[in-house]
Design an enzyme around this catalytic site. Structure first.
Site, PDB file in Angstrom:
ATOM      1  CB  ILE A 265      -1.026   0.041   1.148  1.00  0.00           C
ATOM      2  CG1 ILE A 265      -1.930  -1.195   1.412  1.00  0.00           C
ATOM      3  CG2 ILE A 265      -1.675   1.390   1.341  1.00  0.00           C
ATOM      4  CD1 ILE A 265      -2.703  -1.256   2.420  1.00  0.00           C
ATOM      5  N   PRO A 266       0.989   1.967  -1.096  1.00  0.00           N
ATOM      6  CG  PRO A 266       1.100   2.936  -3.344  1.00  0.00           C
ATOM      7  CD  PRO A 266       0.207   1.628  -2.441  1.00  0.00           C
ATOM      8  CB  CYS A 267       1.639   5.315   2.855  1.00  0.00           C
ATOM      9  SG  CYS A 267       2.767   4.584   3.429  1.00  0.00           S
ATOM     10  CG  HIS A 268       6.429   4.575  -0.770  1.00  0.00           C
ATOM     11  ND1 HIS A 268       5.984   3.546  -0.562  1.00  0.00           N
ATOM     12  CD2 HIS A 268       6.948   4.710  -2.244  1.00  0.00           C
ATOM     13  CE1 HIS A 268       5.914   2.712  -1.997  1.00  0.00           C
ATOM     14  NE2 HIS A 268       6.595   3.642  -2.978  1.00  0.00           N
ATOM     15  NE  ARG A 269       4.448   3.965  -5.574  1.00  0.00           N
ATOM     16  CZ  ARG A 269       3.986   2.924  -6.083  1.00  0.00           C
ATOM     17  NH1 ARG A 269       2.539   2.655  -6.332  1.00  0.00           N
ATOM     18  NH2 ARG A 269       4.531   1.735  -6.106  1.00  0.00           N
TER      19      ARG A 269
END
Length: 318
Positions: A265-269
């Site tokens: 779940i790409p919260c870093h983006r």
């Protein structure tokens, strides 16, 4: 040539336990390099200064970045500039607008083709894992060691581990906090398939099912994140607008900070509108590494790595 080898440095700044795999060793040094550059960006340190900080030769640092990211450190570091971040934010706004117009806000689109997300029921949430067996394992990834936890219905947690030898026990303690009534079983073979994907996240698009607990709003935010392709950047405001909650940027940030499944779940983006990184549960050096690596890989697939990333006038650290 300076042959002195530094201890692997974790993103948190502590000496990490040894982990098999050249990619992971490379990441520890790159994370240290990124942390150094972020701390000294006013002075604009060059390649020689980074090499001295890592106790490596300049040629070694050059090879290190090329082996890990596939490009030179100078080109890699262009992806860390505010100018580049702002250009990607503008692109993502168009992507989210198109997604909304096409009715792609529901699960099953874009990254949901490879990562499907199911939310547990309120009753299951309240039970705290009662009657549930969770198997977990510790695996090397391109961005540090990670604890992978799975249930029969899907992956429930992916947590990066930093620090000393106690990291594994600390990871189990965190699982126990999240799932106080579940039966935990250490079984790395059961989580190996996910571990293999984490070593090369863009090259191994095998479907992965997630089964997570969260509020209705958190689930909506996490599903929106699955629509952000690798190499893209969005702001908290853009995600809030995408959800039809334009004034909920702070609530979006809180939901992103509660993401139970790092990387997939790409919260870093998600970053600030200024181009600054904002916060990240797993450390800003890791967030920088993730974003820069994804940008280098996606640009490589598009045949763009033979030219400098836009804008070409970016002020480079080295």
């Amino acid at each position: 040539m300076n042959t002195r080898q530094p201890h692997p440095i974790s993103v948190a700044g502590s000496v990490a336990g040894s982990v098999a795999g050249d990619d992971l060793d490379d990441y520890q040094r790159i994370a240290a390099a990124i942390a150094f550059l972020r701390a000294h960006r006013v002075e604009q340190p060059d390649l020689a200064a980074v090499a001295q900080h890592l106790h490596l030769s300049e040629s070694h640092v050059q090879r290190l970045f090329t082996r890990w990211a596939g490009i030179s450190p100078k080109r890699f570091l262009q992806y860390l500039t505010l100018e580049y971040a702002k250009s990607k934010i503008a692109e993502t706004e168009n992507l989210l607008d198109l997604s909304l117009e096409a009715g792609l806000s529901s699960p099953g689109r874009l990254h949901d083709l490879f990562v499907s997300l199911e939310a547990m029921s309120p009753g299951e949430y309240k039970a705290g894992g009662a009657g549930l067996e969770i198997v977990y394992g510790i695996h090397p990834t391109r961005f540090g060691r990670a604890l992978v936890a799975m249930t029969p219905r899907g992956l429930c947690n992916l947590l990066f581990l930093d620090g000393l030898d106690a990291a594994e026990s600390a990871g189990e303690a965190e699982l126990r906090r999240l799932w106080p009534n579940a039966a935990l079983r250490h079984d790395p073979t059961a989580t190996q398939t996910v571990g293999d994907r984490l070593l090369n996240p863009l090259d191994n698009p095998k479907p992965i099912s997630l089964w997570v607990k969260g509020t209705n709003f958190q689930i909506q935010v996490w599903r929106s994140l699955l629509q952000l392709p690798p190499g893209s950047l969005a702001t908290y405001r853009q995600i809030a607008q995408h959800l039809g909650r334009p004034t909920a940027s702070r609530a979006v940030g809180n939901a992103i900070g509660s993401n139970p499944v790092a990387l997939l779940i790409p919260c870093h983006r998600v970053i600030r509108e200024s181009g600054e990184l904002g916060g990240y549960r797993w450390g800003l050096s890791r967030k920088s590494a993730l974003l820069s690596w994804e940008a280098s890989q996606t640009d490589s697939e598009a045949g763009l790595t033979q030219q400098d990333p836009q804008p070409p006038t970016a002020n480079l650290p080295c």
